[in-house]
Design a protein around this motif. Structure first.
Motif, short mmCIF file in Angstrom:
data_model
loop_
_atom_site.label_atom_id
_atom_site.label_comp_id
_atom_site.label_asym_id
_atom_site.label_seq_id
_atom_site.Cartn_x
_atom_site.Cartn_y
_atom_site.Cartn_z
N ARG A 244 60.61 10.59 -13.89
CA ARG A 244 61.31 11.11 -12.73
C ARG A 244 60.39 11.98 -11.86
O ARG A 244 60.33 11.80 -10.64
CB ARG A 244 62.55 11.88 -13.18
N ILE A 245 59.66 12.91 -12.49
CA ILE A 245 58.79 13.78 -11.68
C ILE A 245 57.54 13.04 -11.20
O ILE A 245 56.95 13.43 -10.20
CB ILE A 245 58.46 15.12 -12.37
N SER A 246 57.18 11.95 -11.88
CA SER A 246 56.03 11.19 -11.35
C SER A 246 56.43 10.50 -10.05
O SER A 246 55.60 10.36 -9.15
CB SER A 246 55.50 10.21 -12.40
N GLY A 247 57.70 10.11 -9.94
CA GLY A 247 58.17 9.48 -8.70
C GLY A 247 58.61 10.51 -7.66
O GLY A 247 59.28 10.18 -6.69
N LYS A 248 58.26 11.76 -7.88
CA LYS A 248 58.68 12.82 -6.96
C LYS A 248 57.43 13.60 -6.57
O LYS A 248 56.67 13.17 -5.71
CB LYS A 248 59.72 13.71 -7.68
N THR A 249 57.18 14.71 -7.26
CA THR A 249 56.05 15.56 -6.90
C THR A 249 54.70 14.87 -7.10
O THR A 249 53.80 15.02 -6.26
CB THR A 249 56.09 16.84 -7.77
N ALA A 250 54.55 14.12 -8.20
CA ALA A 250 53.24 13.54 -8.49
C ALA A 250 52.85 12.52 -7.43
O ALA A 250 51.70 12.52 -6.96
CB ALA A 250 53.25 12.90 -9.88
N CYS A 251 53.79 11.68 -7.01
CA CYS A 251 53.38 10.66 -6.04
C CYS A 251 53.21 11.29 -4.65
O CYS A 251 52.42 10.79 -3.85
CB CYS A 251 54.29 9.44 -6.07
N LEU A 252 53.87 12.41 -4.40
CA LEU A 252 53.65 13.11 -3.13
C LEU A 252 52.23 13.69 -3.07
O LEU A 252 51.52 13.53 -2.07
CB LEU A 252 54.69 14.22 -2.97
N LEU A 253 51.83 14.35 -4.17
CA LEU A 253 50.49 14.95 -4.17
C LEU A 253 49.40 13.88 -4.21
O LEU A 253 48.36 14.02 -3.56
CB LEU A 253 50.31 15.94 -5.33
N SER A 254 49.64 12.78 -4.94
CA SER A 254 48.60 11.75 -4.98
C SER A 254 48.51 11.04 -3.63
O SER A 254 47.44 10.57 -3.25
CB SER A 254 48.80 10.79 -6.14
N LEU A 255 49.63 10.97 -2.89
CA LEU A 255 49.56 10.44 -1.52
C LEU A 255 48.54 11.24 -0.71
O LEU A 255 47.69 10.68 -0.01
CB LEU A 255 50.94 10.51 -0.86
N ALA A 256 48.62 12.57 -0.83
CA ALA A 256 47.74 13.44 -0.05
C ALA A 256 46.28 13.24 -0.46
O ALA A 256 45.40 13.05 0.40
CB ALA A 256 48.16 14.89 -0.23
N THR A 257 46.02 13.28 -1.76
CA THR A 257 44.62 13.21 -2.19
C THR A 257 44.05 11.81 -1.98
O THR A 257 42.90 11.66 -1.55
CB THR A 257 44.47 13.66 -3.67
N GLU A 258 44.87 10.77 -2.24
CA GLU A 258 44.38 9.40 -2.05
C GLU A 258 44.12 9.12 -0.56
O GLU A 258 43.08 8.56 -0.19
CB GLU A 258 45.40 8.40 -2.61
N SER A 259 45.08 9.55 0.29
CA SER A 259 44.91 9.30 1.73
C SER A 259 43.67 9.99 2.26
O SER A 259 42.91 9.42 3.06
CB SER A 259 46.12 9.81 2.52
N GLY A 260 43.46 11.23 1.83
CA GLY A 260 42.28 11.98 2.26
C GLY A 260 41.00 11.23 1.90
O GLY A 260 40.08 11.10 2.73
N ALA A 261 40.98 10.70 0.67
CA ALA A 261 39.79 9.98 0.22
C ALA A 261 39.58 8.71 1.03
O ALA A 261 38.47 8.40 1.47
CB ALA A 261 39.93 9.66 -1.27
N ILE A 262 40.68 7.97 1.27
CA ILE A 262 40.57 6.71 2.03
C ILE A 262 40.05 7.01 3.44
O ILE A 262 39.14 6.36 3.94
CB ILE A 262 41.92 5.98 2.10
N LEU A 263 40.66 8.02 4.08
CA LEU A 263 40.30 8.32 5.47
C LEU A 263 38.87 8.87 5.58
O LEU A 263 38.26 8.78 6.65
CB LEU A 263 41.32 9.28 6.09
N SER A 264 38.35 9.43 4.49
CA SER A 264 36.95 9.90 4.51
C SER A 264 36.00 8.77 4.15
O SER A 264 34.80 9.01 3.96
CB SER A 264 36.74 11.01 3.49
N GLN A 265 36.54 7.56 4.02
CA GLN A 265 35.72 6.39 3.64
C GLN A 265 34.93 6.61 2.35
O GLN A 265 33.78 6.20 2.23
CB GLN A 265 34.81 5.98 4.80
#
Lengths: 230, 230
Positions: free
Chosen positions: B75-96
């Motif tokens: 339940r918390i992986s589909g809540k807080t964990a995926c929200l924070l990984s969205l941020a860190t993953e997106s940052g990494a993708i956008l920094s190429q």
């Protein structure tokens, strides 16, 4: 009740209905992302911004008697009209239509949306719950001033059931009185004239497109929007 | 109350808070569309789908006593964990960043999110309203089983204040009893051990990245997540 059936709000409760709405909105954003068309992706996001800020505006102006026709048209343009123009504009963009056709279809959706909403607001006064599949008079009950109510206030500025209703006097009685006054006056016709005018504009937007089955369908749709009783 | 200040729900009412939420979500989608990165655009849409269906799941399992640690972590992986990984993953993708670094930062955000949520759920039992800036014991009051409550149910399967609370007996008294039992047992430590474990995993995810100021910041952040009292 909507379309004669209980709403999700009623069946699951409001908290779950909100989450389902968020899910469906995100699902539509995923589908739009799959088109890989950045213009359409951004258009969807901006339309949701316009609609939610428009609804917010409407919520803040609930039970406010000082609203003009102009403000009403602005409000519904940021609601139904921009939703329908999102659909027609996106369709045109994704079909790689020339820019003039994109503009034409955007205008068609926009004007059709205004007409649709004006008719919806008329039917909330003169329709029947059986035909509409949802409660009648709900705009007034929620303190939302729509075109028929605005015209009624213009016609009887002093002694007016809408005014008394918004001042929280004898609510059910004043809703019924307002509906009766609208039904038995030329206000209904006047509102239909506004809707027909926007439908004519919608059809005019199509005039630069080739005369084919698709265009005839869109013109039929505009006719239906004014004639519908549900 | 959140962060010691009244929430929008309280100030404007729930209907307007929902619309503001929709607006802000659409605004974030517009900003993400401006990056023109289709992978990140889709990631945001999918994360909102995961979070809203996760919250829907949580709403449907409210006041259900049959929930395991495993289900809680899901339940918390589909809540807080995926929200924070969205941020860190997106940052990494956008920094190429290279794909391995994207995966590493995604994993870091995910594990940090689990740790953050476990600590949040502990503080809802052992924190103070003054420090937290929000009411304490609210998970239990809303019928949400978090890790401390699940461990408490495992330890005392029969006579248990959480069980009595969920059966709607003497709610306030049983919330206080449950909080007292958690505070005065090793359950708190056990929950912190789970949080520390996920923080260690988060830091381990960073091990393939170069040792520089940015990496040290992320490690400090992981330390803070477990130590925080608010």
């Amino acid at each position: 009740v909507r379309r004669g059936r209980p709403t999700i709000n009623k069946v699951w409760g409001e908290d779950k209905a909100i989450l389902l709405g968020d899910y469906l909105l995100a699902k539509s954003e995923e589908l739009v992302a799959d088109t890989q068309n950045l213009r359409v992706i951004k258009l969807l996001a901006q339309t949701v911004m316009t609609i939610s800020s428009g609804e917010l505006n409407q919520a803040f102006s609930a039970f406010n008697l000082k609203q003009t026709r102009q403000q009403y048209l602005q409000r519904i343009s940021g609601k139904t009209a921009c939703l329908l123009s999102l659909a027609t504009e996106s369709g045109a963009i994704l079909s790689q239509a020339p820019e003039k056709s994109v503009e034409a279809l955007k205008g068609y959706g926009y004007n059709l949306g205004i007409a649709f909403q004006v008719v919806d607001d008329i039917l909330d006064f003169i329709g029947t719950e059986e035909e509409m599949g949802k409660p009648i008079g709900s705009d007034l009950a929620q303190g939302t001033l729509t075109l028929p109510a605005i015209l009624l206030l213009e016609r009887y500025p002093e002694d007016n059931p809408v005014r008394r209703l918004f001042q929280n006097e004898d609510r059910q009685r004043n809703i019924e009185l307002a509906m009766e006054l609208v039904r038995n006056s030329s206000i209904t016709q006047e509102c239909y004239a506004v809707a027909s005018d926007y439908c004519a504009r919608a059809c005019h937007n199509l005039s630069l497109l080739p005369d084919n089955a698709s265009r005839r369908s869109l013109i039929k749709l505009a006719d239906y929007v004014v004639k519908r009783r549900k």
